[in-house]
Design a protein around this motif. Structure first.
Motif, PDB file in Angstrom:
ATOM      1  N   GLN A 177      25.061  17.230  -8.507  1.00  0.00           N
ATOM      2  CA  GLN A 177      24.574  18.306  -9.370  1.00  0.00           C
ATOM      3  C   GLN A 177      25.120  18.161 -10.790  1.00  0.00           C
ATOM      4  O   GLN A 177      24.403  18.376 -11.759  1.00  0.00           O
ATOM      5  CB  GLN A 177      24.954  19.682  -8.791  1.00  0.00           C
ATOM      6  CG  GLN A 177      24.349  20.844  -9.538  1.00  0.00           C
ATOM      7  CD  GLN A 177      22.829  20.824  -9.536  1.00  0.00           C
ATOM      8  OE1 GLN A 177      22.192  20.382  -8.588  1.00  0.00           O
ATOM      9  NE2 GLN A 177      22.233  21.294 -10.620  1.00  0.00           N
ATOM     10  N   ARG A 178      26.385  17.761 -10.905  1.00  0.00           N
ATOM     11  CA  ARG A 178      26.985  17.550 -12.218  1.00  0.00           C
ATOM     12  C   ARG A 178      26.227  16.463 -12.984  1.00  0.00           C
ATOM     13  O   ARG A 178      25.911  16.618 -14.168  1.00  0.00           O
ATOM     14  CB  ARG A 178      28.462  17.156 -12.064  1.00  0.00           C
ATOM     15  CG  ARG A 178      29.186  16.959 -13.383  1.00  0.00           C
ATOM     16  CD  ARG A 178      30.640  16.508 -13.220  1.00  0.00           C
ATOM     17  NE  ARG A 178      31.333  17.186 -12.145  1.00  0.00           N
ATOM     18  CZ  ARG A 178      31.731  16.573 -11.012  1.00  0.00           C
ATOM     19  NH1 ARG A 178      31.492  15.287 -10.822  1.00  0.00           N
ATOM     20  NH2 ARG A 178      32.369  17.234 -10.083  1.00  0.00           N
ATOM     21  N   LEU A 193      14.158  20.628 -20.107  1.00  0.00           N
ATOM     22  CA  LEU A 193      15.259  20.720 -19.162  1.00  0.00           C
ATOM     23  C   LEU A 193      14.757  20.636 -17.722  1.00  0.00           C
ATOM     24  O   LEU A 193      15.339  19.934 -16.894  1.00  0.00           O
ATOM     25  CB  LEU A 193      16.019  22.034 -19.391  1.00  0.00           C
ATOM     26  CG  LEU A 193      17.409  22.165 -18.814  1.00  0.00           C
ATOM     27  CD1 LEU A 193      18.341  21.089 -19.347  1.00  0.00           C
ATOM     28  CD2 LEU A 193      17.978  23.542 -19.144  1.00  0.00           C
ATOM     29  N   SER A 194      13.642  21.314 -17.443  1.00  0.00           N
ATOM     30  CA  SER A 194      13.109  21.289 -16.073  1.00  0.00           C
ATOM     31  C   SER A 194      12.667  19.882 -15.678  1.00  0.00           C
ATOM     32  O   SER A 194      12.873  19.456 -14.542  1.00  0.00           O
ATOM     33  CB  SER A 194      11.963  22.286 -15.902  1.00  0.00           C
ATOM     34  OG  SER A 194      10.892  21.981 -16.763  1.00  0.00           O
ATOM     35  N   GLU A 242      22.676  17.741 -13.950  1.00  0.00           N
ATOM     36  CA  GLU A 242      22.750  18.667 -15.090  1.00  0.00           C
ATOM     37  C   GLU A 242      23.014  17.922 -16.390  1.00  0.00           C
ATOM     38  O   GLU A 242      22.406  18.219 -17.421  1.00  0.00           O
ATOM     39  CB  GLU A 242      23.839  19.717 -14.850  1.00  0.00           C
ATOM     40  CG  GLU A 242      23.441  20.756 -13.823  1.00  0.00           C
ATOM     41  CD  GLU A 242      24.563  21.735 -13.501  1.00  0.00           C
ATOM     42  OE1 GLU A 242      25.603  21.740 -14.197  1.00  0.00           O
ATOM     43  OE2 GLU A 242      24.372  22.516 -12.549  1.00  0.00           O
ATOM     44  N   THR A 243      23.898  16.944 -16.336  1.00  0.00           N
ATOM     45  CA  THR A 243      24.193  16.156 -17.534  1.00  0.00           C
ATOM     46  C   THR A 243      22.972  15.361 -17.981  1.00  0.00           C
ATOM     47  O   THR A 243      22.630  15.330 -19.166  1.00  0.00           O
ATOM     48  CB  THR A 243      25.394  15.218 -17.280  1.00  0.00           C
ATOM     49  OG1 THR A 243      26.514  16.011 -16.888  1.00  0.00           O
ATOM     50  CG2 THR A 243      25.754  14.425 -18.517  1.00  0.00           C
ATOM     51  N   ALA A 278      19.831  16.061 -17.357  1.00  0.00           N
ATOM     52  CA  ALA A 278      18.832  17.008 -17.846  1.00  0.00           C
ATOM     53  C   ALA A 278      19.162  17.460 -19.269  1.00  0.00           C
ATOM     54  O   ALA A 278      18.275  17.511 -20.132  1.00  0.00           O
ATOM     55  CB  ALA A 278      18.729  18.207 -16.908  1.00  0.00           C
ATOM     56  N   ASN A 279      20.429  17.770 -19.514  1.00  0.00           N
ATOM     57  CA  ASN A 279      20.831  18.195 -20.863  1.00  0.00           C
ATOM     58  C   ASN A 279      20.655  17.073 -21.877  1.00  0.00           C
ATOM     59  O   ASN A 279      20.209  17.302 -23.001  1.00  0.00           O
ATOM     60  CB  ASN A 279      22.274  18.697 -20.860  1.00  0.00           C
ATOM     61  CG  ASN A 279      22.397  20.054 -20.209  1.00  0.00           C
ATOM     62  OD1 ASN A 279      21.527  20.915 -20.352  1.00  0.00           O
ATOM     63  ND2 ASN A 279      23.467  20.259 -19.469  1.00  0.00           N
ATOM     64  N   TYR A 319      15.774  17.984 -14.801  1.00  0.00           N
ATOM     65  CA  TYR A 319      16.223  18.283 -13.438  1.00  0.00           C
ATOM     66  C   TYR A 319      15.343  17.574 -12.412  1.00  0.00           C
ATOM     67  O   TYR A 319      15.833  17.075 -11.397  1.00  0.00           O
ATOM     68  CB  TYR A 319      16.214  19.794 -13.179  1.00  0.00           C
ATOM     69  CG  TYR A 319      17.433  20.497 -13.716  1.00  0.00           C
ATOM     70  CD1 TYR A 319      18.659  20.361 -13.080  1.00  0.00           C
ATOM     71  CD2 TYR A 319      17.361  21.288 -14.850  1.00  0.00           C
ATOM     72  CE1 TYR A 319      19.789  21.000 -13.567  1.00  0.00           C
ATOM     73  CE2 TYR A 319      18.481  21.935 -15.345  1.00  0.00           C
ATOM     74  CZ  TYR A 319      19.691  21.787 -14.703  1.00  0.00           C
ATOM     75  OH  TYR A 319      20.805  22.413 -15.187  1.00  0.00           O
ATOM     76  N   LYS A 325      28.032  18.663  -5.130  1.00  0.00           N
ATOM     77  CA  LYS A 325      28.511  19.119  -6.444  1.00  0.00           C
ATOM     78  C   LYS A 325      28.559  17.965  -7.450  1.00  0.00           C
ATOM     79  O   LYS A 325      28.228  18.144  -8.620  1.00  0.00           O
ATOM     80  CB  LYS A 325      29.885  19.766  -6.306  1.00  0.00           C
ATOM     81  CG  LYS A 325      29.841  21.136  -5.665  1.00  0.00           C
ATOM     82  CD  LYS A 325      31.235  21.736  -5.556  1.00  0.00           C
ATOM     83  CE  LYS A 325      31.180  23.120  -4.932  1.00  0.00           C
ATOM     84  NZ  LYS A 325      32.534  23.706  -4.806  1.00  0.00           N
ATOM     85  N   THR A 358      16.702  14.947  -9.699  1.00  0.00           N
ATOM     86  CA  THR A 358      16.460  15.191  -8.278  1.00  0.00           C
ATOM     87  C   THR A 358      15.814  13.972  -7.628  1.00  0.00           C
ATOM     88  O   THR A 358      16.217  13.539  -6.555  1.00  0.00           O
ATOM     89  CB  THR A 358      15.580  16.444  -8.093  1.00  0.00           C
ATOM     90  OG1 THR A 358      16.270  17.568  -8.665  1.00  0.00           O
ATOM     91  CG2 THR A 358      15.294  16.712  -6.631  1.00  0.00           C
TER      92      THR A 358
END
Length: 194
Positions: free
Chosen positions: A22-23, A39-40, A26-27, A29-30, A43, A19, A47
């Motif tokens: 992932q946070r 965005l992809s 996501e941050t 990516a944004n 990510y 988690k 990753t």
């Protein structure tokens, strides 16, 4: 301690770690989307960052659940931005990719590329406009009203200021590329993991 307790403790810790990662992904990516990176692709970058070892396209597809074509395009985009590198893996036939570990260099490469492109495009447009307006003043001065002359001269002053700004921005880019910027804003030395 018994093995059951450790296994349960490990699985809880792994879930917390998943988690947390992932946070951050996501941050990232944004934030990357704010700078024109999809965005992809953000990510994908995140990753690769947390994977711990280089990945193949097939591994990226599995991790992100996207098509191989999307992964290939994303990797190519990130490589063009110098944020991802292709690496050689002994005994492996498939290409492997990893993130550029030097975040300072990634920043410099990305922003220098974007800023340089903007500087070049805007400078070209400004110079062309300046030449046209200067030519108009030179060749039609007697046929122009005083208010139109003042308006054109005002436009030329705005263009001169804009060109001065783009000259400054170009020199700023140069200071990033030469790493002279670090004399004014030093890098922080990496510390060992806690």
């Amino acid at each position: 301690m018994n093995a059951n307790y450790l296994a349960n403790n490990d699985s809880q810790a792994e879930e917390i770690q998943r988690k947390a990662r992932q946070r951050v992904v996501e941050t990232l990516a944004n934030n990357m989307e704010l700078y024109g990176i999809s965005l992809s692709n953000g990510y994908l970058y995140g990753t690769l960052l947390f994977n711990g070892k280089p990945m193949t396209l097939d591994e990226m597809v599995e991790a992100l659940g996207m098509s191989k074509t999307s992964m290939s395009t994303g990797v190519r985009t990130l490589m063009d931005l110098k944020m991802v590198n292709k690496v050689w893996a002994k005994g492996m036939r498939k290409d492997h990719y990893e993130v550029e570990q030097d975040w300072y260099q990634s920043f410099i490469d990305f922003f220098a590329l974007k800023w340089r492109k903007a500087v070049d495009l805007n400078t070209q447009a400004l110079n062309k406009t300046r030449q046209e307006l200067a030519h108009l003043l030179e060749t039609s001065q007697d046929n122009l009203s005083d208010s139109l002359k003042r308006s054109i001269e005002n436009d030329l002053a705005i263009i001169r200021d804009a060109l001065d700004y783009y000259d400054w921005l170009s020199r700023l880019i140069d200071s990033f590329e030469s790493e002279e910027i670090f004399q004014f804003v030093p890098k922080r030395e990496s510390k060992p993991a806690d």
